[in-house]
Write a protein that holds these residues in place. Structure first.
Motif, PDB file in Angstrom:
ATOM      1  N   GLY A  16      -4.129  10.086  13.313  1.00 50.04           N
ATOM      2  CA  GLY A  16      -5.106   9.149  12.762  1.00 50.04           C
ATOM      3  C   GLY A  16      -4.649   8.477  11.488  1.00 50.04           C
ATOM      4  O   GLY A  16      -5.243   7.484  11.077  1.00 50.04           O
ATOM      5  N   ARG A  17      -3.617   9.002  10.859  1.00 48.85           N
ATOM      6  CA  ARG A  17      -3.113   8.397   9.626  1.00 48.85           C
ATOM      7  C   ARG A  17      -2.003   7.412   9.958  1.00 48.85           C
ATOM      8  O   ARG A  17      -1.039   7.756  10.659  1.00 48.85           O
ATOM      9  CB  ARG A  17      -2.589   9.475   8.677  1.00 48.85           C
ATOM     10  CG  ARG A  17      -3.668  10.436   8.201  1.00 48.85           C
ATOM     11  CD  ARG A  17      -3.196  11.202   6.992  1.00 48.85           C
ATOM     12  NE  ARG A  17      -2.894  10.302   5.876  1.00 48.85           N
ATOM     13  CZ  ARG A  17      -2.431  10.723   4.696  1.00 48.85           C
ATOM     14  NH1 ARG A  17      -2.204  12.014   4.497  1.00 48.85           N
ATOM     15  NH2 ARG A  17      -2.191   9.854   3.731  1.00 48.85           N
ATOM     16  N   PRO A  18      -2.077   6.172   9.466  1.00 47.50           N
ATOM     17  CA  PRO A  18      -1.042   5.172   9.776  1.00 47.50           C
ATOM     18  C   PRO A  18       0.348   5.595   9.306  1.00 47.50           C
ATOM     19  O   PRO A  18       1.344   5.231   9.942  1.00 47.50           O
ATOM     20  CB  PRO A  18      -1.533   3.929   9.034  1.00 47.50           C
ATOM     21  CG  PRO A  18      -3.003   4.132   8.854  1.00 47.50           C
ATOM     22  CD  PRO A  18      -3.180   5.609   8.693  1.00 47.50           C
ATOM     23  N   THR A  19       0.409   6.353   8.204  1.00 50.50           N
ATOM     24  CA  THR A  19       1.726   6.741   7.702  1.00 50.50           C
ATOM     25  C   THR A  19       2.434   7.669   8.687  1.00 50.50           C
ATOM     26  O   THR A  19       3.651   7.580   8.875  1.00 50.50           O
ATOM     27  CB  THR A  19       1.583   7.439   6.348  1.00 50.50           C
ATOM     28  OG1 THR A  19       0.652   8.532   6.464  1.00 50.50           O
ATOM     29  CG2 THR A  19       1.066   6.460   5.294  1.00 50.50           C
ATOM     30  N   HIS A  20       1.663   8.545   9.336  1.00 52.49           N
ATOM     31  CA  HIS A  20       2.261   9.449  10.322  1.00 52.49           C
ATOM     32  C   HIS A  20       2.725   8.674  11.542  1.00 52.49           C
ATOM     33  O   HIS A  20       3.809   8.925  12.090  1.00 52.49           O
ATOM     34  CB  HIS A  20       1.270  10.534  10.704  1.00 52.49           C
ATOM     35  CG  HIS A  20       0.910  11.424   9.559  1.00 52.49           C
ATOM     36  ND1 HIS A  20      -0.221  12.224   9.549  1.00 52.49           N
ATOM     37  CD2 HIS A  20       1.532  11.647   8.363  1.00 52.49           C
ATOM     38  CE1 HIS A  20      -0.277  12.887   8.399  1.00 52.49           C
ATOM     39  NE2 HIS A  20       0.770  12.559   7.674  1.00 52.49           N
ATOM     40  N   LEU A  21       1.906   7.726  11.994  1.00 45.21           N
ATOM     41  CA  LEU A  21       2.314   6.906  13.131  1.00 45.21           C
ATOM     42  C   LEU A  21       3.543   6.070  12.798  1.00 45.21           C
ATOM     43  O   LEU A  21       4.431   5.887  13.640  1.00 45.21           O
ATOM     44  CB  LEU A  21       1.165   5.975  13.544  1.00 45.21           C
ATOM     45  CG  LEU A  21      -0.046   6.644  14.189  1.00 45.21           C
ATOM     46  CD1 LEU A  21      -1.148   5.621  14.438  1.00 45.21           C
ATOM     47  CD2 LEU A  21       0.361   7.304  15.498  1.00 45.21           C
ATOM     48  N   LEU A  56       9.412  -3.199  12.411  1.00 43.90           N
ATOM     49  CA  LEU A  56       9.086  -1.960  11.705  1.00 43.90           C
ATOM     50  C   LEU A  56       9.154  -2.157  10.194  1.00 43.90           C
ATOM     51  O   LEU A  56       8.347  -1.585   9.448  1.00 43.90           O
ATOM     52  CB  LEU A  56      10.050  -0.859  12.132  1.00 43.90           C
ATOM     53  CG  LEU A  56       9.745  -0.158  13.454  1.00 43.90           C
ATOM     54  CD1 LEU A  56      10.847   0.821  13.809  1.00 43.90           C
ATOM     55  CD2 LEU A  56       8.399   0.552  13.398  1.00 43.90           C
ATOM     56  N   GLY A  57      10.128  -2.938   9.736  1.00 46.03           N
ATOM     57  CA  GLY A  57      10.193  -3.213   8.309  1.00 46.03           C
ATOM     58  C   GLY A  57       8.963  -3.952   7.809  1.00 46.03           C
ATOM     59  O   GLY A  57       8.432  -3.633   6.730  1.00 46.03           O
ATOM     60  N   HIS A  64       2.657   0.153   3.181  1.00 47.90           N
ATOM     61  CA  HIS A  64       2.940   0.571   1.806  1.00 47.90           C
ATOM     62  C   HIS A  64       1.962  -0.071   0.818  1.00 47.90           C
ATOM     63  O   HIS A  64       1.670   0.515  -0.235  1.00 47.90           O
ATOM     64  CB  HIS A  64       4.382   0.216   1.453  1.00 47.90           C
ATOM     65  CG  HIS A  64       4.771   0.600   0.057  1.00 47.90           C
ATOM     66  ND1 HIS A  64       4.893   1.904  -0.351  1.00 47.90           N
ATOM     67  CD2 HIS A  64       5.038  -0.166  -1.042  1.00 47.90           C
ATOM     68  CE1 HIS A  64       5.238   1.936  -1.620  1.00 47.90           C
ATOM     69  NE2 HIS A  64       5.330   0.696  -2.069  1.00 47.90           N
ATOM     70  N   ARG A  65       1.473  -1.238   1.125  1.00 49.40           N
ATOM     71  CA  ARG A  65       0.501  -1.875   0.245  1.00 49.40           C
ATOM     72  C   ARG A  65      -0.829  -1.138   0.222  1.00 49.40           C
ATOM     73  O   ARG A  65      -1.547  -1.185  -0.783  1.00 49.40           O
ATOM     74  CB  ARG A  65       0.272  -3.327   0.676  1.00 49.40           C
ATOM     75  CG  ARG A  65       1.483  -4.233   0.469  1.00 49.40           C
ATOM     76  CD  ARG A  65       1.201  -5.642   0.943  1.00 49.40           C
ATOM     77  NE  ARG A  65       2.341  -6.528   0.709  1.00 49.40           N
ATOM     78  CZ  ARG A  65       2.385  -7.812   1.063  1.00 49.40           C
ATOM     79  NH1 ARG A  65       1.327  -8.349   1.692  1.00 49.40           N
ATOM     80  NH2 ARG A  65       3.444  -8.538   0.831  1.00 49.40           N
ATOM     81  N   VAL A  72       9.523   4.723   0.245  1.00 44.03           N
ATOM     82  CA  VAL A  72       9.639   3.308  -0.091  1.00 44.03           C
ATOM     83  C   VAL A  72       9.698   3.136  -1.605  1.00 44.03           C
ATOM     84  O   VAL A  72      10.452   2.297  -2.115  1.00 44.03           O
ATOM     85  CB  VAL A  72       8.464   2.517   0.513  1.00 44.03           C
ATOM     86  CG1 VAL A  72       8.511   1.056   0.072  1.00 44.03           C
ATOM     87  CG2 VAL A  72       8.497   2.612   2.032  1.00 44.03           C
ATOM     88  N   ASP A  73       8.915   3.915  -2.326  1.00 43.07           N
ATOM     89  CA  ASP A  73       8.963   3.839  -3.794  1.00 43.07           C
ATOM     90  C   ASP A  73      10.350   4.198  -4.321  1.00 43.07           C
ATOM     91  O   ASP A  73      10.847   3.565  -5.267  1.00 43.07           O
ATOM     92  CB  ASP A  73       7.915   4.772  -4.404  1.00 43.07           C
ATOM     93  CG  ASP A  73       6.503   4.208  -4.280  1.00 43.07           C
ATOM     94  OD1 ASP A  73       6.372   2.969  -4.221  1.00 43.07           O
ATOM     95  OD2 ASP A  73       5.556   5.000  -4.248  1.00 43.07           O
ATOM     96  N   ARG A  74      10.977   5.193  -3.712  1.00 45.39           N
ATOM     97  CA  ARG A  74      12.317   5.561  -4.154  1.00 45.39           C
ATOM     98  C   ARG A  74      13.319   4.448  -3.849  1.00 45.39           C
ATOM     99  O   ARG A  74      14.204   4.150  -4.664  1.00 45.39           O
ATOM    100  CB  ARG A  74      12.749   6.869  -3.480  1.00 45.39           C
ATOM    101  CG  ARG A  74      12.061   8.105  -4.060  1.00 45.39           C
ATOM    102  CD  ARG A  74      12.785   9.375  -3.658  1.00 45.39           C
ATOM    103  NE  ARG A  74      12.721   9.603  -2.222  1.00 45.39           N
ATOM    104  CZ  ARG A  74      11.751  10.286  -1.617  1.00 45.39           C
ATOM    105  NH1 ARG A  74      10.756  10.819  -2.336  1.00 45.39           N
ATOM    106  NH2 ARG A  74      11.767  10.466  -0.318  1.00 45.39           N
ATOM    107  N   LEU A  75      13.163   3.826  -2.678  1.00 44.62           N
ATOM    108  CA  LEU A  75      14.054   2.716  -2.348  1.00 44.62           C
ATOM    109  C   LEU A  75      13.851   1.536  -3.299  1.00 44.62           C
ATOM    110  O   LEU A  75      14.808   0.876  -3.715  1.00 44.62           O
ATOM    111  CB  LEU A  75      13.811   2.270  -0.902  1.00 44.62           C
ATOM    112  CG  LEU A  75      14.235   3.272   0.186  1.00 44.62           C
ATOM    113  CD1 LEU A  75      13.842   2.741   1.560  1.00 44.62           C
ATOM    114  CD2 LEU A  75      15.735   3.530   0.124  1.00 44.62           C
ATOM    115  N   ILE A  76      12.588   1.264  -3.638  1.00 53.41           N
ATOM    116  CA  ILE A  76      12.307   0.182  -4.588  1.00 53.41           C
ATOM    117  C   ILE A  76      12.891   0.504  -5.943  1.00 53.41           C
ATOM    118  O   ILE A  76      13.440  -0.370  -6.638  1.00 53.41           O
ATOM    119  CB  ILE A  76      10.787  -0.060  -4.672  1.00 53.41           C
ATOM    120  CG1 ILE A  76      10.264  -0.612  -3.348  1.00 53.41           C
ATOM    121  CG2 ILE A  76      10.455  -1.024  -5.813  1.00 53.41           C
ATOM    122  CD1 ILE A  76       8.763  -0.774  -3.304  1.00 53.41           C
TER     123      ILE A  76
END
Length: 600
Positions: A16-21, A56-57, A64-65, A72-76
């Motif tokens: 149910g969480r978008p981050t997991h999907l 996907l990107g 992320h927004r 993603v924060d680490r990559l930024i």
């Protein structure tokens, strides 16, 4: 049963969480890249992987927004670290028009580093061009299918971006030439421009379809060699570029010619390197490629790069070379056109030549060439203590053939030449401002006026418009070089480097400013021009500012002019009178003196 229900609930919460999907999507994509990419026969099938990676990107950015992703924060953060390195080594560039006090010489390290890296890359790609792009594809697939898809995506993005930029740059150069050419100031100019630009793009397309890809590559190499040779020829006019690290430090200067040569080599070498990466093994090959998309994009970069690099070479290196023959700083001899009797005093004629005059004989029929007309009249009164040479501001000089060596005559010739040159400058500037009045500008606050410099070729805006860089035809087409040299001598003596004219100031007011400049020069010689010399001019406010990168002009109530391309200069600003200046006593300048040149 209870255990099965709890597993289902946990799985439902997890999915149910978008981050997991999103994580599952990335895992599935990586597995698919590793399995399917190695079985792909060509980059036509690889395009599906590129599309999945881009999708996907995009989804990751959107997720992320809403939900902050630590990865993603680490990559930024890593990207910001790289950006900080680039910013720390980048520089601010400008032109040093003052040169006093002199600054130390130096060359930007970022250009040296980029040139070294580019030369290494170009040499490697050229030496092993048969490995690009097919050999690189096989090597990347051996390591990782995901790595290959990422590399292919970056390569396609670089190829497409470069091709679009070069096509746009070439088209904008054509547009800029047409919009500023008086020959195209017609009601149907837009239709003519569309036909010319579409025809230009059509020729590129036909060339790409019918000619081999080595043709544009050879054209780029030839243009690169020609431009570097032209820039390396001795005798280039003096110009110093001023640069300073964005993080601070002491400013330094470097010759403009060297900086332009390095920039030209970087641009040409970069286009060649990128094109060879995409079509290296296709140069001279006739068999079908297993990477057709990459080959097509590489061909687009080659042809658009040839067109865009040709526009770059013309706008900067070639035009800079041609300007050495139009340099207003080079002294221009006063031309004397002689008419009249054949009994000429040879000693007087040699005296004219020794005084630096360019002596020619006029036909006396029709329109004479540009110069001071000298009529030899045996009946004219001789020059002496009792007779002074009376001259008007127009018309020929009638003198006795035996008076050619007289100093009063030489002074009168120079005086008439100065007056005529100032008239020519006024007519040329009026033509440019009339041209500018027919244009609409959405950006900027006014015009830079500098016909006395070789490297400033046009009347220009303080902020470039989207559709044009310059305004009107070049200075050399509307103002003779002798008149530009007169402006150079006057403005350099008055220590005025640039003139800025605010929008809304009519040319008749600008003409009054130039007249005042000439009056200050005539009355006070090499005196430095100050604001008090212009206090009596109606309708305008003249402000003179010593500009440096650390001290730009910022005054409340005046427009925020763009000074990004200026390093050091003493700038005379012509603003509209805002009624906030005090009534100061007028400077005693008499513009009606017959014996002194004036802009009339």
């Amino acid at each position: 049963m209870l255990r099965t229900a709890s597993v289902r609930r946990a799985l439902r919460r997890f999915l149910g969480r978008p981050t997991h999907l999103l994580g599952l999507g990335w895992i599935a994509a990586i597995v698919g890249f590793e399995i399917l990419s190695r079985r792909s026969p060509s980059d036509l099938y690889d395009a599906l992987g590129v599309a999945v990676l881009l999708s996907l990107g995009t989804i990751t950015v959107l997720v992320h927004r809403q939900w902050r992703l630590s990865l993603v924060d680490r990559l930024i953060h890593r990207g910001a670290w790289v950006r900080d390195i680039v910013v720390r080594h980048s520089v601010r560039m400008g032109v040093d028009l003052r040169e006093e006090p002199p600054l130390p010489r130096g060359f930007p390290h970022i250009l040296v580093t980029s040139m070294a890296g580019l030369l290494l890359a170009l040499a490697s790609v050229t030496a092993f061009r048969f490995w690009f792009p097919t050999g690189l594809r096989h090597a990347a697939l051996v390591v990782s299918g995901t790595l290959y898809v990422v590399m292919l995506t970056l390569l396609w993005a670089a190829l497409a971006t470069t091709a679009l930029f070069m096509i746009a740059f070439a088209g904008m150069s054509l547009h800029n030439w047409m919009i500023n050419s008086p020959r195209f100031r017609l009601h149907n100019r837009v239709a003519i421009e569309v036909v010319v630009v579409l025809g230009f793009y059509g020729l590129m397309l036909i060339g790409g379809l019918l000619l081999p890809v080595w043709v544009p590559l050879v054209a780029i190499v030839l243009m690169l060699v020609v431009t570097l040779v032209l820039l390396g020829i001795p005798g280039a006019p003096r110009l110093l570029a001023l640069w300073q690290a964005r993080t601070g430090g002491d400013p330094r200067v470097t010759p403009w010619t060297g900086l332009l040569a390095w920039s030209t080599a970087v641009v040409g070498g970069g286009v060649l390197t990128l094109a060879l990466v995409a079509v290296g093994d296709r140069v001279g090959a006739n068999d079908p490629s297993i990477m057709p998309i990459t080959t097509v994009l590489g061909g687009a970069v080659a042809w658009s790069g040839a067109a865009g690099y040709g526009a770059w070479a013309w706008l900067f290196p070639i035009r800079s070379f041609l300007q050495r023959f139009r340099d207003p700083a080079v002294p221009f001899p006063v031309r004397v056109l002689m008419q009249g009797g054949q009994d000429v005093d040879q000693r007087g004629l040699h005296a004219l030549l020794r005084a630096g005059f360019d002596v020619q004989w006029a036909d006396g029929v029709g329109r004479t060439p540009d110069g001071v007309l000298l009529v030899l009249d045996p009946d004219a009164a001789r020059l002496g203590d009792e007779h002074r040479l009376e001259t008007a501001m127009r018309g020929p000089l009638h003198v006795h053939p035996r008076d050619l060596a007289h100093p009063d005559l030489h002074e009168a010739i120079r005086r008439l030449d100065e007056v005529e040159r100032r008239r020519q400058a006024r007519r040329g500037l009026r033509q440019l401002f009339d041209f500018a009045s027919g244009r609409r500008f959405e950006k900027g606050h006014g015009y830079w006026v500098a016909p006395h410099f070789w490297f400033i070729t046009h009347l220009s805006r303080d902020t470039d418009e989207d559709d044009s860089w310059f305004v009107g035809p070049p200075y050399h087409r509307v103002i003779p070089r002798a008149a530009r040299h007169q402006l150079h001598r006057v403005l350099r003596a008055l220590e005025i480097d640039l003139i800025f004219v605010e929008d809304g100031v009519p040319f008749r007011k600008v003409e009054l400013v130039f007249r005042a400049l000439f009056d200050v020069y005539d009355l006070f010689g090499g005196t430095r021009a100050e604001e008090r010399h212009f206090d009596s001019l109606p309708g305008v406010r003249v402000v003179i500012h010593e500009f440096t990168m650390e001290h730009p002009f910022r005054e409340e109530g005046y427009p925020d002019v763009n000074y990004e391309e200026i390093g050091r200069a003493r700038i005379l600003h012509v603003f509209k009178d805002r009624g906030d200046q005090e009534d100061l006593p007028e400077v005693p300048i008499d513009s009606d003196l017959v014996d002194e040149p004036a802009l009339v």
